[in-house]
Design an enzyme around this catalytic site. Structure first.
Site, PDB file in Angstrom:
ATOM      1  N   TYR A 150       0.859  -1.189   0.000  1.00 47.26           N
ATOM      2  CA  TYR A 150       0.000   0.000   0.000  1.00 47.26           C
ATOM      3  C   TYR A 150       0.891   1.233   0.000  1.00 47.26           C
ATOM      4  O   TYR A 150       1.849   1.315   0.772  1.00 47.26           O
ATOM      5  CB  TYR A 150      -0.903   0.009   1.231  1.00 47.26           C
ATOM      6  N   ASP A 245       9.342   2.737  -0.727  1.00 47.72           N
ATOM      7  CA  ASP A 245       8.353   3.465   0.064  1.00 47.72           C
ATOM      8  C   ASP A 245       8.633   3.139   1.543  1.00 47.72           C
ATOM      9  O   ASP A 245       8.240   2.097   2.042  1.00 47.72           O
ATOM     10  CB  ASP A 245       6.937   3.030  -0.341  1.00 47.72           C
ATOM     11  N   LYS A 273       5.137   9.613   8.503  1.00 47.30           N
ATOM     12  CA  LYS A 273       4.956   9.127   9.875  1.00 47.30           C
ATOM     13  C   LYS A 273       6.025   9.637  10.863  1.00 47.30           C
ATOM     14  O   LYS A 273       5.951  10.774  11.316  1.00 47.30           O
ATOM     15  CB  LYS A 273       4.873   7.593   9.839  1.00 47.30           C
TER      16      LYS A 273
HETATM   17  P1  KE4 Z   1      -0.702   8.534   4.351  1.00 53.33           P
HETATM   18  O1  KE4 Z   1      -1.219   9.201   3.078  1.00 53.33           O
HETATM   19  O2  KE4 Z   1      -1.777   7.741   5.063  1.00 53.33           O
HETATM   20  O3  KE4 Z   1       0.039   9.527   5.270  1.00 53.33           O
HETATM   21  O4  KE4 Z   1       0.450   7.497   3.918  1.00 53.33           O
HETATM   22  C1  KE4 Z   1       0.124   6.522   2.960  1.00 53.33           C
HETATM   23  C2  KE4 Z   1       1.101   5.356   3.099  1.00 53.33           C
HETATM   24  C3  KE4 Z   1       2.125   5.245   2.177  1.00 53.33           C
HETATM   25  N1  KE4 Z   1       3.018   4.230   2.262  1.00 53.33           N
HETATM   26  C4  KE4 Z   1       2.946   3.316   3.257  1.00 53.33           C
HETATM   27  C5  KE4 Z   1       3.956   2.210   3.309  1.00 53.33           C
HETATM   28  C6  KE4 Z   1       1.915   3.401   4.238  1.00 53.33           C
HETATM   29  O5  KE4 Z   1       1.853   2.470   5.215  1.00 53.33           O
HETATM   30  C7  KE4 Z   1       0.976   4.440   4.165  1.00 53.33           C
HETATM   31  C8  KE4 Z   1      -0.162   4.574   5.158  1.00 53.33           C
HETATM   32  N2  KE4 Z   1      -0.272   3.556   6.128  1.00 53.33           N
HETATM   33  C9  KE4 Z   1      -1.597   3.305   6.664  1.00 53.33           C
HETATM   34  C10 KE4 Z   1      -1.542   2.195   7.714  1.00 53.33           C
HETATM   35  N3  KE4 Z   1      -0.887   1.052   7.344  1.00 53.33           N
HETATM   36  C11 KE4 Z   1      -2.209   4.535   7.225  1.00 53.33           C
HETATM   37  C12 KE4 Z   1      -3.410   4.298   8.116  1.00 53.33           C
HETATM   38  C13 KE4 Z   1      -4.667   4.727   7.445  1.00 53.33           C
HETATM   39  O6  KE4 Z   1      -4.809   4.534   6.230  1.00 53.33           O
HETATM   40  O7  KE4 Z   1      -5.524   5.248   8.190  1.00 53.33           O
END
Ligand code: KE4
Length: 436
Positions: A150, A245, A273
Site C-alpha cells: 500500500y 516506500d 509518519k
Molecule cells: P498517508 O497518506 O496515510 O500519510 O500514507 C500513505 C502510506 C504510504 N506508504 C505506506 C507504506 C503506508 O503504510 C501508508 C499509510 N499507512 C496506513 C496504515 N498502514 C495509514 C493508516 C490509514 O490509512 O488510516
C-alpha cells in the site's frame, strides 16, 4: 488480569453516532472504523507514553501508535514542547522556514541515497510525487508495484494484481478508471522471477518499481534473503528507478530505514509518519540529479500549501534528536526482544494455529497454520474472524491492537516491562478464550 467485562463506552458511542451523521463511516480514515474487527470504534481522548485513554476513561496499552509515527510514545515531552514552542510563533507562513532546513539536514544525513528532498503533508503525496518524478526523469510511463503493498490512495496506486503472474493492474477502488490503472503493472512480492519477466516483457517502457521494502500493509511480510539486492540488480540492468516506500520503515528499522538495515540503496525514497512526530508529514528524496527535475528547478510540478509546515517540521526535528539522544534503536531492539521472550511461552501452546512475526519493533499476529509469511497468499490464509475475536478480547483486557488483521503493531521506546508483562498475560487469557 481483570477482564473489563461490559466496559463503559457510552461517550464513544454517542460521539460515534454524531460522527456518522457527518463523516463517512464516522471516521476520517476507513481502517479506524473497526469494520474488520467488529464493534464500535473508541474515541481516544489522550495518550502518554505507551498508553491511551478513551473518552470514557478506559485505559489501554497501545500498539497501533497512530499507525507508526509515535516511535517515542504518545505526547513525548520534548516533541510536545517543540510543537507548542513553534505554534506560539505562528502555525504556518507559506514561506520557507528554518525548521525545513534543519530537518532536511537531519534526514538526508541518515539516507545516503537522498542528496535532496521535498516535504509534503502525507505519505500519499510523497509516493504520488515520487512516481511523477520517476516518469518525468525517465520519460517512461509504466510503473510496477507489488500486490498487497500500500502506497497511499493516489489513483494509479489503488491498483490490485490480476490473476496472472505479472499483469496490468485492475482498479482497486471505485472511481479509479481503467485509464488510471493502465500503466501500473502488478507483481507478487518476494518473487524475483516475476519482476525479471515483467521487466523483460515491458523493457524500455517502465519508469520505476515502487515497493515497501518490508510490506506492512498486508500483515508483515519479511523480504527473503537476497530479494532486495536482487531487485536492485534487476532495476539497474533494465534502467528502471527503484522507489523504496519507507513511510513505515524509514527511521523505524534503523536511522536510515530499510536501506541501512538491508544495505540496499533506493533511487527515490518516500518517507512519512516518524519524521513528523505525529503531525501531518510526508517527504520524497533522491540524488541531486533526479531532484533537479522538481519544480521550481525543473519541469516536474508538485506543490503544497502546508508542505514544510513549521509545527510538523519542529515535531520531526525533536523526534530525530530524541531518537539519537536516547539511543532509541538499542532500546527498541531490547523492547522487541522482551516482547518476543514473554509471548514465546504463550504462543508455543498454539503452535500451528497462531503465528507471531516480528521485525525489530514491528510485529504481526496471524491465526494461520503456516510457519512463515512470504507473500500475500500466506496472509490470505489467515483466519481474520479469529483475529477479530482476539482483538476484542485484548481490548477487554486493556490492550489496543491495530483494528485489522492486515495491519501491523508497533513498539515504542516507552513500552516498558510492565506494559509487556500485561500484554503477555492478556494474550494468554485471550487466546485461551478464543481457542479453547
Ligand atoms: P498517508 O497518506 O496515510 O500519510 O500514507 C500513505 C502510506 C504510504 N506508504 C505506506 C507504506 C503506508 O503504510 C501508508 C499509510 N499507512 C496506513 C496504515 N498502514 C495509514 C493508516 C490509514 O490509512 O488510516
Amino acid at each position: 488480569m481483570r477482564v473489563k467485562e461490559g466496559m463503559e463506552i457510552g461517550r464513544s458511542r454517542e460521539l460515534y453516532r454524531r460522527a456518522q451523521e457527518l463523516l463517512p463511516g464516522g471516521v476520517n480514515s476507513p481502517v479506524r472504523a473497526f469494520k474488520s474487527v467488529g464493534g464500535e470504534p473508541l474515541f481516544i481522548q489522550k495518550g502518554k507514553g505507551a498508553r491511551i485513554w478513551d473518552e470514557d476513561g478506559n485505559e489501554f496499552i497501545d500498539y497501533c501508535m497512530s499507525w507508526g509515527p509515535l516511535i517515542l510514545g504518545h505526547a513525548d515531552d520534548e516533541v510536545v514542547a517543540a510543537v507548542t514552542g513553534a505554534a506560539a510563533k505562528g502555525t504556518s507562513f507559506g514561506t520557507p522556514n528554518r525548521y525545513e532546513v534543519e530537518i532536511a539536514e537531519a534526514v538526508t544525513g541518515r539516507f545516503a541515497s537522498m542528496e535532496k528532498m521535498r516535504f509534503v503533508s502525507s505519505g500519499t503525496e510523497a509516493t504520488m510525487s515520487a512516481i511523477r518524478l520517476a516518469r518525468g526523469y525517465t520519460g517512461k510511463e509504466r510503473i510496477i508495484k507489488c500486490d498487497g503493498c500500500y502506497h497511499g490512495h493516489a489513483d494509479h496506486l489503488l491498483v490490485a494484481g490480476g490473476s496472472g503472474l505479472a499483469t496490468f493492474g485492475t482498479p482497486d477502488s471505485a472511481g479509479v478508471t481503467p485509464g488510471n490503472a493502465r500503466d501500473t503493472l502488478v507483481i507478487p512480492y518476494n518473487d524475483l522471477g516475476a519482476l525479471e519477466e515483467t521487466l523483460k516483457r515491458h523493457d524500455g517502457t517502465v519508469a520505476a518499481f515502487i515497493l515497501e521494502p518490508v510490506p506492512c500493509n498486508y500483515g508483515l511480510i519479511v523480504p527473503d534473503a537476497g530479494y532486495l539486492k536482487g531487485v536492485r540488480e534487476l532495476c539497474d540492468r533494465h534502467g528502471v528507478l527503484l522507489i523504496f516506500d519507507e513511510v513505515i520503515t524509514g527511521l523505524r528499522l534503523a536511522p536510515g530505514g530499510a536501506q541501512e538495515y538491508f544495505g540496499v540503496r533506493a533511487d527515490i525514497t518516500t518517507l512519512g509518519k516518524i519524521i513528523g512526530g505525529g503531525l501531518p508529514v510526508g517527504a520524497y528524496g533522491a540524488s541531486r540529479e533526479i531532484m533537479s527535475l522538481v519544480a521550481p528547478e525543473g519541469p516536474v510540478y508538485q506543490a503544497g500549501t502546508l508542505s514544510g509546515n513549521p509545527l510538523a517540521m519542529a515535531a520531526g526535528i525533536a523526534t530525530l534528536r530524541r531518537l539519537e539522544a536516547i539511543d532509541a534503536y538499542g532500546t527498541l531492539q531490547n523492547r522487541a526482544m522482551r516482547l518476543k521472550q514473554r509471548l514465546g511461552p504463550v504462543l508455543d501452546q498454539y503452535r500451528g494455529r497462531v503465528l507471531f512475526l516480528q521485525l525489530e519493533s514491528i510485529f504481526a499476529l496471524y491465526f494461520n497454520s503456516g510457519t512463515s509469511v512470504r507473500n500475500l497468499e500466506h496472509v490470505k490464509a489467515s483466519d481474520m474472524k479469529l483475529f477479530a475475536r482476539f482483538h476484542g478480547e485484548m481490548l477487554k483486557r486493556g490492550v489496543y491492537l491495530s483494528p485489522s488483521g492486515y495491519e501491523v503493531g508497533f513498539l515504542s521506546t516507552t513500552h516498558g516491562d510492565g506494559e509487556i508483562e500485561r500484554t503477555a498475560d492478556a494474550a494468554a487469557e485471550s487466546l485461551r478464550e478464543i481457542l479453547k
